[in-house]
Design a protein around this motif. Structure first.
Motif, short mmCIF file in Angstrom:
data_model
loop_
_atom_site.label_atom_id
_atom_site.label_comp_id
_atom_site.label_asym_id
_atom_site.label_seq_id
_atom_site.Cartn_x
_atom_site.Cartn_y
_atom_site.Cartn_z
N THR A 62 90.42 55.20 80.71
CA THR A 62 91.79 54.83 80.36
C THR A 62 91.97 53.35 80.67
O THR A 62 91.01 52.65 80.98
CB THR A 62 92.83 55.62 81.17
N PHE A 63 93.21 52.89 80.58
CA PHE A 63 93.48 51.48 80.85
C PHE A 63 93.40 51.17 82.34
O PHE A 63 93.35 50.04 82.75
CB PHE A 63 94.87 51.11 80.31
N GLN A 64 93.45 52.24 83.14
CA GLN A 64 93.37 52.02 84.58
C GLN A 64 91.94 52.22 85.05
O GLN A 64 91.25 53.15 84.61
CB GLN A 64 94.30 52.99 85.32
N ASP A 65 91.52 51.38 85.97
CA ASP A 65 90.15 51.45 86.46
C ASP A 65 89.85 52.83 87.04
O ASP A 65 90.64 53.39 87.78
CB ASP A 65 89.95 50.41 87.57
N LYS A 181 101.98 52.16 75.95
CA LYS A 181 100.66 51.91 75.39
C LYS A 181 99.57 52.19 76.43
O LYS A 181 98.45 52.54 76.10
CB LYS A 181 100.62 50.44 74.98
N TYR A 182 99.92 52.02 77.70
CA TYR A 182 98.91 52.15 78.73
C TYR A 182 98.93 53.50 79.43
O TYR A 182 98.21 53.70 80.38
CB TYR A 182 99.12 51.05 79.79
N SER A 183 99.80 54.40 79.00
CA SER A 183 99.84 55.66 79.72
C SER A 183 99.83 56.83 78.76
O SER A 183 100.21 56.69 77.59
CB SER A 183 101.08 55.70 80.63
N VAL A 340 111.99 45.54 81.94
CA VAL A 340 111.96 46.25 83.22
C VAL A 340 110.50 46.49 83.60
O VAL A 340 110.09 46.23 84.72
CB VAL A 340 112.72 47.59 83.11
N ASP A 341 109.73 46.98 82.65
CA ASP A 341 108.30 47.16 82.86
C ASP A 341 107.58 46.26 81.86
O ASP A 341 107.64 46.50 80.66
CB ASP A 341 107.94 48.64 82.61
N PRO A 342 106.92 45.23 82.37
CA PRO A 342 106.29 44.26 81.45
C PRO A 342 105.28 44.93 80.52
O PRO A 342 104.97 44.38 79.47
CB PRO A 342 105.59 43.27 82.37
N ASN A 343 104.78 46.09 80.90
CA ASN A 343 103.82 46.77 80.05
C ASN A 343 104.47 47.64 78.99
O ASN A 343 103.79 48.30 78.23
CB ASN A 343 102.92 47.68 80.90
N ASN A 344 105.78 47.71 78.98
CA ASN A 344 106.44 48.64 78.08
C ASN A 344 107.59 47.97 77.35
O ASN A 344 108.69 47.87 77.89
CB ASN A 344 106.93 49.85 78.89
C1 LIG Z 1 100.22 46.77 83.19
O1 LIG Z 1 99.06 47.42 82.76
C2 LIG Z 1 97.87 46.89 83.28
C3 LIG Z 1 96.73 47.67 82.67
O2 LIG Z 1 96.86 49.01 82.96
C4 LIG Z 1 97.86 47.02 84.79
O3 LIG Z 1 96.72 46.43 85.30
C5 LIG Z 1 99.08 46.32 85.35
O4 LIG Z 1 99.16 46.54 86.73
C6 LIG Z 1 100.33 46.88 84.69
N1 LIG Z 1 101.46 46.15 85.15
C7 LIG Z 1 102.54 46.75 85.59
C8 LIG Z 1 103.63 45.86 86.07
O5 LIG Z 1 102.65 47.97 85.63
#
Ligand SMILES: *[C@@H]1O[C@H](CO)[C@@H](O)[C@H](O)[C@H]1NC(C)=O
Ligand SMILES: *[C@@H]1O[C@H](CO)[C@@H](O)[C@H](O)[C@H]1NC(C)=O
Ligand SMILES: *[C@@H]1O[C@H](CO)[C@@H](O)[C@H](O)[C@H]1NC(C)=O
Ligand SMILES: *[C@@H]1O[C@H](CO)[C@@H](O)[C@H](O)[C@H]1NC(C)=O
Ligand SMILES: *[C@@H]1O[C@H](CO)[C@@H](O)[C@H](O)[C@H]1NC(C)=O
Ligand SMILES: *[C@@H]1O[C@H](CO)[C@@H](O)[C@H](O)[C@H]1NC(C)=O
Length: 839
Positions: A62-65, A181-183, A340-344
């Motif tokens: 996944t996107f997380q290690d 996108k990342y979850s 609020v969440d930079p990833n979303n």
């Molecule tokens: C955004 O996603 C990346 C990749 O999963 C992650 O490394 C990062 O910590 C995330 N940032 C936040 C603020 O959740």
């Protein structure tokens, strides 16, 4: 006994047949996974492919290690698009944390179980006792028994965000969108087939003990009191069509366009992060562009079709939605707000400052706030007060002096005051009205250049604003002025040399001096990225006054997909500082309107300056108007109206006025839905400011017929030059012919469309203009109105030309169109120009 003998005998033969079969065969090509087999996350053997290799089942990083997903994906395409993943039902919003070393096993007693590295069960396919498992070639992972044709468990019965062709949804079944996108958690949107037979899209309030669904924002309309006429399953059939099956045996097709044979493409239909349910196709053949393209999607306008009184709309709280050309939502934060969440990007925005009403500062410090204007943006709910018969100034004052007021919407004399959080935000495109966002004044040391206020003294703009002055040529004396004008009008010589532009930009300088704080969503590319994206600048889309445009493919971060773009390589090497280029480009990037081509990014590296735009699939208006595929009369009118809206936006509704300077059909592009989109706006200014204020526009040839006469006078030009060009183009759009037909020769009155149109109009013979266009011949009243509007636009005297706003209102029928005067009233000093002699 006998069946297994047959199998033993047939097996090699079957395999041989499978090899011969084209890979697209939808036959159920079993490749059995035997009891006791297993896969381990992050270790060798991480997937079980289907017989054809099209799909695979197994672990995906996944996107997380060090976290993995148990999934089914398209295994042959570079994207490896995931179409199913194991989820946890309602626990943890469905997401399962799968660490490296976790194992999925088809146990010796026929269960499919996933355990963590310590041996604790993470997930299972339930109490089944299978004889084997198989990854089928249609993307279905099944557990089956030897004794029954029906599978015991299949991934198709537990869809996540995607369905594949040959998959069906039964009553109470459905899809959910992912959260970001990342979850892979459950997001806000649901596609459900209801008990009553309707296929609906909802926003869900989630998580809550049982899901609450807000009103549907899309309905298939397959309910009926007569149960025989109601739907009972949603089918994505073998040929790639999606429909609802009705009990009486009929079907209601949902997707019906562009369905290509399954042998050429892969299909999937996915409920996306922004709530759009879209069907995509992807070429199977390896030598084509390897991207998913949208075949069909619902709803039509996600930005407005979701409208909830509770919860937020398509975009998260406080953000607003802009509909992209692909009918998708782009969520944008208001000025001085951030995600609020930079990833979303769909997760909403929060203010970057402290709001009002604090005891220690209110009302003593109420002037620590100011208003930022967002034209056309609205949050139709969330208001707590409504003031009528108001001017915009009163609306501003009312909000500024009310500590509860966070945003005011002003439209048509009404002022709505609103509090956070705001929901259902959308950019309404062409409509008038503005959102006034109350923000805390930035500290003086922190210049705020984001959203300059609209220009205040509009009336002085002619003398004061950054003005283009065009001089025919340095040696152009008044004696040759006439020739010049005539050349420009009549263009019988292709060798019109060049024009020199000066820009007086004192004011601009002031505006932009603190540009280093500009914040923008524009993406900055490296030259190498764009070289790769365009495959070494191979696929040329066109050439314009400013450079060559190439097609390219870039990864779009927000949508997790690859999208087509147009990359414009500016061929003037610019000398002055990076800051100015960036400032201008960022200003252009902040301009959003549905009739403008959106700038997505830029590149600035050494001498290279490139701009990255949305790709417009239907090429330019010129290609259609003067080609074989002329749009029908209705479409042409819509195109003309769309262009007027885009121009009006540039002239009056942007924070700083933009004069396009080069309006012509080649610069009007058409998107997938044939909406007209103006391209190249802002470039005239950009290229002239960044280049020591003097720029030489050569090759203006294609533009000559559209140039307003004041370009050839030594006078400042205003937005009215665009009105002139628009008028010429409007005639071309309604008559479907070029402004100048050189072949006809100087004497022929028909050679120059503006002259010919006025002649026909003044003689009451408008039919002559459109003799062989039956559609128009049946609608002469409207045609006459449009000709009259065009003649108003092409008045020699700029002050007689209407503003773009009036033009739009006349097109819309809001304003009456009066009989236009003869356009040739422009007298040069030497009096040498007169009306053409056929009058
Ligand atoms: C955004 O996603 C990346 C990749 O999963 C992650 O490394 C990062 O910590 C995330 N940032 C936040 C603020 O959740
Ligand atoms: C992994 O694959 C190899 C052959 O590629 C096979 O010999 C081995 O048994 C497999 N291991 C598991 C755990 O399935
Ligand atoms: C898969 O296994 C089932 C049950 O053992 C058997 O009937 C079938 O023939 C097998 N198929 C292949 C292709 O091995
Ligand atoms: C269905 O039946 C209800 C109650 O009999 C009635 O009110 C409604 O109008 C009917 N709807 C349709 C579409 O016939
Ligand atoms: C799928 O549906 C379409 C549209 O109704 C139909 O034309 C086509 O024959 C169907 N394909 C199959 C394999 O049933
Ligand atoms: C403005 O400056 C003050 C004092 O220097 C500081 O406390 C405050 O956080 C600043 N405000 C912003 C918006 O940066």
């Amino acid at each position: 006994m006998s069946t297994s003998v047959i199998h033993l005998v047939l097996l090699p033969f079957l395999f041989f047949l499978l090899l011969l079969l084209p890979i697209y065969s939808t036959a159920q090509n079993y490749k059995n996974i035997t009891l006791g087999s297993s896969l381990t996350a992050g270790v060798a053997n991480t997937s079980w492919p289907s017989a054809s290799g099209d799909f695979a089942f197994g672990f995906r990083p996944t996107f997380q290690d060090n976290l993995f997903l148990l999934a089914v994906w398209f295994d042959k395409i570079p994207d490896k698009t995931i179409v199913w993943f194991a989820n946890d039902g309602d626990k943890n919003q469905g997401e399962i944390q799968i660490h490296k070393g976790s194992k999925v096993e088809l146990t010796t007693d026929g269960k499919l179980i996933m355990n963590d590295p310590q041996g604790n069960e993470l997930w299972s396919a339930g109490e089944v006792s299978a004889d084997y498992a198989a990854m089928l070639d249609n993307g279905n992972f099944v557990l089956a028994s030897r004794s029954s044709a029906d599978s015991l468990w299949e991934s198709f019965k537990y869809p996540t965000d995607t369905i594949l062709h040959t998959q069906t949804l039964k009553a109470n079944g459905g899809l959910y969108s992912r959260e970001t996108k990342y979850s892979y958690s459950k997001g806000r949107f649901r596609l459900r087939l209801l008990e009553d037979g309707n296929l609906v899209l909802n926003v869900a309030a989630y998580p809550s003990s049982s899901e609450v669904h807000y009103d549907a924002y899309y309905l298939s309309d397959t309910v009926n009191n007569d149960s025989q006429k109601a739907g009972y399953e949603a089918v994505f059939n073998q040929s790639g069509y999606i429909y609802v099956h009705i009990r009486d045996g009929t079907k209601k097709l949902l997707s019906y366009t562009n369905i290509l044979p399954i042998r050429d493409v892969y299909y999937r239909a996915t409920l996306e992060l922004d709530g759009v349910f879209a069907q995509y196709s992807h070429p199977r053949s390896k030598n084509e562009e390897q991207v998913w393209t949208t075949v069909w999607s619902v709803p039509d306008n996600i930005c407005v079709d979701i409208y909830t009184t509770q919860g937020t709309g398509a975009c998260g709280y406080n953000s607003y939605c802009i509909l992209t050309a692909q009918q998708r939502a782009r969520c944008v934060c208001p000025p001085r707000f951030s995600l609020v969440d930079p990833n979303n990007t769909y997760g909403g925005c929060r203010p970057d400052f402290v709001q009002g009403c604090q005891l220690d500062e209110w009302p003593t410090k109420k002037d620590s706030f100011e208003l930022e204007t967002l034209n056309n943006v609205d949050w139709p709910t969330s208001d707590y007060d409504k003031l009528g018969y108001y001017g915009i100034e009163e609306c501003r004052t009312s909000c500024l002096s009310d500590c509860l007021c966070d945003v005011a919407i002003f439209r048509d004399g009404t002022c709505w005051k609103k509090k956070l959080p705001l929901s259902n935000g959308r950019d309404n495109g062409g409509t008038t009205g503005a959102a006034l966002i109350k923000v805390r004044k930035a500290n003086l040391s922190e210049p705020n250049c984001d959203f300059p206020q609209p220009p205040e003294e509009k009336n002085n703009e002619m003398n004061d604003r950054s003005t283009l002055i065009l001089v025919g040529s340095l040696v152009l004396g008044s004696s040759v002025l006439f020739n010049f004008i005539f050349l420009a009008r009549a263009l019988y010589h292709n060798s019109l040399a060049f024009l020199v532009c000066f820009l007086t930009d004192k004011k601009l300088k002031e505006k932009t001096k603190d540009s280093s704080f500009l914040r923008s969503s524009l993406r900055s590319f490296t030259y190498q990225e764009l070289e790769e994206a365009t495959n070494g600048f191979k696929d040329e889309l066109g050439r314009g006054a400013f450079g060559i445009v190439y097609k390219g493919l870039i990864e779009e971060q927000e949508m997790d997909s690859i999208c087509s773009v147009a990359v414009k390589r500016l061929d003037k090497v610019l000398q002055e500082g990076e800051k100015e280029f960036k400032t201008e480009v960022n200003a252009i990037g902040r301009i959003h309107h549905k009739n403008l081509v959106q700038l997505l990014g830029f590149c600035e590296e050494g001498q290279q300056r490139l701009l990255v735009y949305e790709f417009m699939s239907n090429r330019s208006l010129a290609d259609h108007l003067f080609g074989n595929s002329r749009p029908d009369w209705k479409q042409r009118f819509q195109i003309a109206l769309g262009i007027s809206r885009g121009l009006l936006y540039l002239h009056e509704e942007c924070s700083t006025q933009i004069i396009h300077c080069d309006i012509k059909p080649q610069n009007i592009l058409l998107d997938d839905s044939f909406t007209a989109r103006i391209s190249d706006f802002g470039l005239a200014k950009l290229l002239m400011t960044t280049q020591s204020r003097i720029s030489t526009i050569t090759g203006i040839r294609g533009t000559k017929g559209y140039v307003a006469p004041e370009w050839f006078r030594n006078t400042p030009v205003s937005a009215k030059v665009d009105v002139y060009s628009y008028g010429v183009m409007l005639l071309e759009i309604i008559c479907c012919r070029k402004g100048v037909v050189q072949e006809l020769g100087e004497e022929d009155v028909k050679a120059i469309l503006t002259d010919w149109a006025y002649y026909c109009f003044s003689q009451g013979k408008l039919e002559d203009l459109v003799k062989d266009d039956e559609e128009v011949m049946n609608d002469m009243k409207k045609f006459e109105k449009l000709v009259m509007i065009a003649i108003w636009c092409i008045q020699d005297e700029p002050s007689l030309r209407p503003s773009m706003k009036k033009v739009m209102q006349m097109l819309e029928g809001v304003l009456e169109v009066s009989v236009p005067p003869c356009p040739y009233q422009f007298n040069t000093n030497d009096g040498s120009y007169s009306e053409p002699d056929y009058v």
